[in-house]
Motif scaffolding. Structure first.
Motif, PDB file in Angstrom:
ATOM      1  N   THR A 139      -6.480  -1.121  -4.735  1.00  0.00           N
ATOM      2  CA  THR A 139      -6.948  -2.257  -5.528  1.00  0.00           C
ATOM      3  C   THR A 139      -6.255  -2.284  -6.888  1.00  0.00           C
ATOM      4  OG1 THR A 139      -9.111  -2.218  -4.443  1.00  0.00           O
ATOM      5  CG2 THR A 139      -8.961  -3.362  -6.561  1.00  0.00           C
ATOM      6  N   LYS A 142      -2.513  -3.118  -6.575  1.00  0.00           N
ATOM      7  CA  LYS A 142      -2.225  -4.545  -6.420  1.00  0.00           C
ATOM      8  C   LYS A 142      -2.168  -5.244  -7.767  1.00  0.00           C
ATOM      9  CE  LYS A 142      -3.855  -8.717  -4.051  1.00  0.00           C
ATOM     10  NZ  LYS A 142      -4.906  -9.275  -3.136  1.00  0.00           N
ATOM     11  N   SER A 145       0.973  -3.857  -9.877  1.00  0.00           N
ATOM     12  CA  SER A 145       2.261  -4.302  -9.340  1.00  0.00           C
ATOM     13  C   SER A 145       2.491  -5.782  -9.634  1.00  0.00           C
ATOM     14  CB  SER A 145       2.343  -4.031  -7.838  1.00  0.00           C
ATOM     15  OG  SER A 145       1.355  -4.756  -7.126  1.00  0.00           O
ATOM     16  N   ASN A 176       4.094   0.823  -0.653  1.00  0.00           N
ATOM     17  CA  ASN A 176       2.783   0.404  -0.153  1.00  0.00           C
ATOM     18  C   ASN A 176       2.764   0.224   1.356  1.00  0.00           C
ATOM     19  OD1 ASN A 176       4.427  -1.832  -0.038  1.00  0.00           O
ATOM     20  ND2 ASN A 176       2.938  -3.258  -0.868  1.00  0.00           N
TER      21      ASN A 176
END
Length: 244
Positions: A139, A142, A145, A176
């Motif tokens: 989480t 994300k 990034s 990822n």
């Protein structure tokens, strides 16, 4: 599909880059796609890809141009009115610390004061090579990034005016899962991952990175992860570390 036309996925595999990078090149006009006459799907001509493949294979893992960005790109951090005081102070203290020592440093800032901003700004004027960002879960990965994606209009450096030019990056690669690619890491200034991907998949990733592949490692909430995972990372790299 015509043998001379490659799908997006096949073109990315052929070049040894991620689909995300290929799409970024397409959007910037660096490498233009076509429409397959049979399916109307996006595709690439093999003859157009070959010069890029040759150039990519020629870039060494220790490419010195990567590190120059953090030292030569004009930035506005410690006097930036759009940054929070803890973010500006973090950069100042980390800069002063690494000016006199390469010992690991821990940065503590109040909750809600923007650790993503600290991650995005700390390397400028300090790092002289790639930066590895290790996050505690998917989480947070994300969000970070996205903040470090120069193709994102809401990326941190744009919204806070830390940087004025993005012609040379900074670029980031994300470890990822299936989209991760070592060639993207070689050509990126930031490599973003989570501790599980990096350490739990050590047989895949850690052996691919020389111990000085990264000049700086930024760790977010390292206390949330088991010691064995961090021991693998510590033994794998010999570089400056900053934990927040």
């Amino acid at each position: 599909m015509d043998d001379n036309l490659l799908s997006v996925g096949d073109a990315a595999d052929y070049l040894g880059i991620s689909i995300q990078t290929l799409r970024r090149w397409d959007a910037s006009g660096k490498l233009k796609s076509l429409r397959n006459p049979g399916s109307n799907y996006r595709c690439y001509r093999l003859v157009d890809l070959e010069p890029f493949r040759t150039a990519l294979l020629a870039v060494p893992a220790d490419n010195p141009d990567i590190g120059k960005l953090f030292q030569t790109t004009p930035f506005n951090i410690e006097s930036n009115v759009l940054l929070r005081d803890p973010q500006k102070e973090a950069h100042e203290h980390v800069r002063e610390h690494f000016a006199r020592s390469n010992d690991p440093v821990i940065v503590q800032i109040p909750v809600g004061c923007g650790k993503t901003g600290v991650i995005a700004t700390v390397p400028f004027g300090i790092a002289s090579g790639r930066v590895l960002v290790i996050l505690p879960n998917l989480t947070i990965l994300k969000g970070v990034s996205a903040a470090l994606d120069v193709t994102n209009p809401k990326c941190f450096w744009r919204t806070t005016k830390v940087l004025k030019s993005f012609s040379n990056g900074p670029y980031r690669a994300v470890l990822n899962g299936r989209n991760a690619n070592i060639h993207d890491c070689i050509r990126s200034h930031f490599v973003v991952t989570n501790i599980q991907q990096l350490a739990s998949s050590a047989d895949r990733w850690l052996p691919q990175f020389p111990e000085r592949f990264f000049d700086m490692i930024l760790v977010d909430e390292g206390h949330h992860n088991v010691a064995d995972s961090w021991r693998k990372v510590s033994h794998g790299f010999r570089t400056r570390r900053c934990s927040a």
